[in-house]
Design a protein around this motif. Structure first.
Motif, short mmCIF file in Angstrom:
data_model
loop_
_atom_site.label_atom_id
_atom_site.label_comp_id
_atom_site.label_asym_id
_atom_site.label_seq_id
_atom_site.Cartn_x
_atom_site.Cartn_y
_atom_site.Cartn_z
N THR A 39 46.03 -13.42 67.06
CA THR A 39 46.81 -12.82 68.08
C THR A 39 48.31 -13.50 68.21
N GLU A 84 45.11 6.06 75.18
CA GLU A 84 45.02 4.16 76.26
C GLU A 84 45.59 3.93 76.66
N TYR A 100 51.51 -8.07 72.22
CA TYR A 100 50.39 -8.57 71.44
C TYR A 100 50.27 -7.99 70.49
N TYR A 113 50.49 -4.09 66.52
CA TYR A 113 50.18 -3.72 67.57
C TYR A 113 48.74 -3.74 68.14
N VAL A 114 48.40 -5.23 69.24
CA VAL A 114 47.31 -4.86 69.75
C VAL A 114 47.13 -4.52 71.13
N GLY A 115 48.30 -4.73 71.94
CA GLY A 115 48.73 -4.54 73.47
C GLY A 115 49.76 -5.17 73.77
N ARG A 117 52.17 -5.78 77.93
CA ARG A 117 51.75 -6.10 79.05
C ARG A 117 53.62 -5.46 79.50
N VAL A 123 49.73 -2.50 82.17
CA VAL A 123 48.36 -3.23 80.47
C VAL A 123 48.99 -2.02 79.77
N GLY A 125 46.80 -0.89 75.81
CA GLY A 125 46.06 -1.68 74.96
C GLY A 125 45.10 -2.54 74.93
N THR A 126 44.85 -4.02 74.50
CA THR A 126 44.74 -5.14 75.11
C THR A 126 45.55 -6.49 74.86
N VAL A 127 45.21 -7.11 75.97
CA VAL A 127 45.75 -8.53 75.98
C VAL A 127 44.73 -8.83 76.91
N GLU A 128 44.90 -10.78 76.26
CA GLU A 128 44.05 -11.63 76.83
C GLU A 128 44.67 -12.70 76.84
#
Length: 128
Positions: A39, A84, A100, A113-115, A117, A123, A125-128
């Protein structure tokens, strides 16, 4: 014997023979071109957000090594994105965001696409 009963075995046989022809239609949904184990986080400016079927897209510019790169991010369908919290106006041209993505294996400027911000901390999607 009715016509339907007479031709039923032939119709079933034709359906069984034609079924493999439907498989190539799903091949465009493969994610093999993306490195799904990695990612990458892009500090980006939105150039365009296209809310369309079968896949939405984000085009964004990213500063890298003193130069501007343009990235193309493939997303899922608007129907899935809505689940989402996305809407057709979630991103606007000029928005500063962190995107992300799973990058393209080829090294080209694109990804899956993941996420996201947004600048206000929202946010999607997914952000880490």
């Amino acid at each position: 014997m009715t016509i339907t009963r007479k031709f039923m075995p032939a119709l079933l046989g034709a359906a069984v023979l034609a079924a493999p022809l439907a498989l190539p239609a799903s091949a465009h949904h493969s994610y093999s071109m993306f490195d799904m184990r990695r990612t990458v986080v892009l500090d980006a400016t939105v150039v365009q957000f296209r809310w369309q079927n079968p896949h939405a897209f984000i085009r964004a510019t990213v500063q890298a090594g003193g130069q501007t790169e343009e990235w193309s991010i493939e997303m899922t369908s608007p129907n899935n994105l809505t689940q989402e919290g996305w809407t057709r106006t979630s991103l606007r041209q000029g928005d500063r965001v962190q995107i992300y993505v799973h990058p393209l294996r080829s090294g080209a400027r694109g990804g899956s696409y993941v996420g996201v911000r947004k600048a206000d901390g929202t946010v999607l999607g997914t952000v880490e």
